[in-house]
Design a protein around this motif. Structure first.
Motif, PDB file in Angstrom:
ATOM      1  N   LEU A 265       0.854  -1.185   0.000  1.00 46.30           N
ATOM      2  CA  LEU A 265       0.000   0.000   0.000  1.00 46.30           C
ATOM      3  C   LEU A 265       0.890   1.235   0.000  1.00 46.30           C
ATOM      4  CD1 LEU A 265      -2.939   1.239   0.420  1.00 46.30           C
ATOM      5  CD2 LEU A 265      -2.314   1.353   2.851  1.00 46.30           C
ATOM      6  N   GLU A 266       0.513   2.236  -0.809  1.00 50.54           N
ATOM      7  CA  GLU A 266       1.175   3.531  -0.772  1.00 50.54           C
ATOM      8  C   GLU A 266       0.170   4.591  -0.337  1.00 50.54           C
ATOM      9  OE1 GLU A 266       3.195   4.473  -4.386  1.00 50.54           O
ATOM     10  OE2 GLU A 266       4.820   3.036  -3.990  1.00 50.54           O
ATOM     11  N   ILE A 267       0.632   5.507   0.512  1.00 47.69           N
ATOM     12  CA  ILE A 267      -0.201   6.578   1.051  1.00 47.69           C
ATOM     13  C   ILE A 267       0.461   7.906   0.724  1.00 47.69           C
ATOM     14  CG2 ILE A 267      -1.276   7.555   3.116  1.00 47.69           C
ATOM     15  CD1 ILE A 267      -0.899   4.789   4.445  1.00 47.69           C
ATOM     16  N   ASP A 268      -0.303   8.813   0.120  1.00 43.15           N
ATOM     17  CA  ASP A 268       0.171  10.171  -0.145  1.00 43.15           C
ATOM     18  C   ASP A 268      -0.805  11.147   0.494  1.00 43.15           C
ATOM     19  OD1 ASP A 268       2.573  10.137  -2.089  1.00 43.15           O
ATOM     20  OD2 ASP A 268       1.199   8.657  -2.942  1.00 43.15           O
ATOM     21  N   ALA A 269      -0.273  12.143   1.193  1.00 44.70           N
ATOM     22  CA  ALA A 269      -1.109  13.129   1.885  1.00 44.70           C
ATOM     23  C   ALA A 269      -0.603  14.533   1.576  1.00 44.70           C
ATOM     24  CB  ALA A 269      -1.092  12.884   3.389  1.00 44.70           C
ATOM     25  N   PRO A 270      -1.492  15.516   1.416  1.00 40.57           N
ATOM     26  CA  PRO A 270      -1.067  16.885   1.140  1.00 40.57           C
ATOM     27  C   PRO A 270      -0.386  17.557   2.326  1.00 40.57           C
ATOM     28  CG  PRO A 270      -3.441  16.790   1.439  1.00 40.57           C
ATOM     29  CD  PRO A 270      -2.963  15.371   1.400  1.00 40.57           C
ATOM     30  N   ALA A 271      -0.685  17.079   3.525  1.00 41.11           N
ATOM     31  CA  ALA A 271      -0.063  17.599   4.750  1.00 41.11           C
ATOM     32  C   ALA A 271       0.560  16.428   5.499  1.00 41.11           C
ATOM     33  CB  ALA A 271      -1.104  18.296   5.626  1.00 41.11           C
ATOM     34  N   PRO A 272       1.536  16.684   6.364  1.00 39.20           N
ATOM     35  CA  PRO A 272       2.164  15.593   7.117  1.00 39.20           C
ATOM     36  C   PRO A 272       1.129  14.743   7.851  1.00 39.20           C
ATOM     37  CG  PRO A 272       3.440  17.587   7.386  1.00 39.20           C
ATOM     38  CD  PRO A 272       2.196  17.983   6.652  1.00 39.20           C
TER      39      PRO A 272
END
Length: 309
Positions: A265-272
């Motif tokens: 699984l990969e997770i990308d978020a605009p904020a930490p």
């Protein structure tokens, strides 16, 4: 035949536990060569595991909660040796919540836990491998984000000493009126999701935070991680999370959650974003999590619910 050689790596908080001392004494009386090392600061587990391997120890036992289990498992996992060469892993549950032990049916009583290690052969154990900020982390039980992570981080140590696992429930209920969804994009094999979530679980084990069963179907030897995403649900958040905090009811998850079983699984978020790895918070905007199949061997009960076969 040589007697079994064990090394108990004991969390310093449990060093004065009379039941642990008696269980160790009794195990030695049964012919087990059992040495104890007590951890007091960061890096102790790493040093003690390396020492155990150098001494030719058969089994390394994590004596503590989920954090101690993960720390010992991590130290074994990032070595170059294969699982069949490394010492097997045992668990003496002595933490506040003991989420992994509870889901696996490992006895909480020290003597029974040590007898389980003595009587049950080690079985293959998967681990979660997480990359973030150019660093590698390992997780034996469950990585969580959102609501569950805030509950774990905010629960006061004194409250845990007083109430045990109930402290997580008290803290969780106190947060129900101030839950803010986390924005993120998730991607895996044949899976994509994007939006705001209240809780995220990526499990090798099934529960965290004192019994929040975010990944109720996770298995520790199937080569897959279980992913549960509880999205932002206007109007029904408090009631749904109240149900989850009070026992992780499957019905609530089935009603509101996105759930998948994935190899990575990969997770990308605009904020930490903060993920809690068995008590270790890791903050990043990008995570990659993989299930490393059969990375270690662990002593587990007969018909353990976390074992596939």
């Amino acid at each position: 035949m040589q007697p079994p050689r064990w090394r108990l790596i004991l969390n310093g908080k449990a060093a004065g536990d009379d039941a642990v001392r008696e269980a160790v004494h009794d195990a030695r009386g049964r012919g087990i060569h059992l040495d104890v090392r007590v951890t007091w600061e960061g890096g102790d587990a790493e040093r003690y595991v390396a020492e155990a391997i150098g001494d030719g120890v058969d089994t390394v036992i994590a004596g503590g909660g989920d954090g101690t289990l993960s720390e010992v498992a991590t130290t074994l996992a990032h070595r170059d040796e294969s699982a069949d060469v490394l010492p097997s892993l045992g668990l003496l549950p002595l933490g506040t919540a003991n989420d992994f032990a509870g889901a696996a049916n490992i006895p909480a009583e020290p003597d029974a836990a040590l007898r389980l290690i003595e009587e049950r052969p080690a079985q293959p154990l998967d681990l979660l491998r997480l990359e973030a900020n150019g660093q590698v982390h390992w997780c034996a039980n469950l990585a969580s984000g959102g609501f569950g992570t805030q509950v774990t981080v905010e629960t006061d140590e004194g409250l845990k000493d007083l109430l045990g696992g109930l402290a997580y429930l008290v803290t969780g209920l106190s947060r129900l009126g101030r839950i803010e969804p986390v924005q993120a994009r998730l991607r895996g094999p044949d899976f994509a999701w994007e939006g705001g979530f209240i809780a995220l679980g990526v499990g090798n084990g099934r529960q965290a935070g004192g019994g929040q069963a975010l990944c109720p179907d996770a298995l520790v030897d199937d080569g897959l991680l279980e992913v549960t995403v509880i999205p932002d649900l206007a109007g029904d958040v408090a009631a749904t999370l109240g149900t989850l905090v009070r026992g992780g009811k499957r019905a609530a998850l089935e009603r509101v959650a996105e759930r998948r079983q994935l190899s990575w699984l990969e997770i990308d978020a605009p904020a930490p974003l903060v993920l809690n790895l068995d008590g270790e918070p890791v903050t990043a905007r990008h995570f990659r999590i993989e299930c490393m199949r059969h990375r270690l061997r662990m002593h587990l009960p007969v018909e353990c619910p976390l074992v596939a076969s």
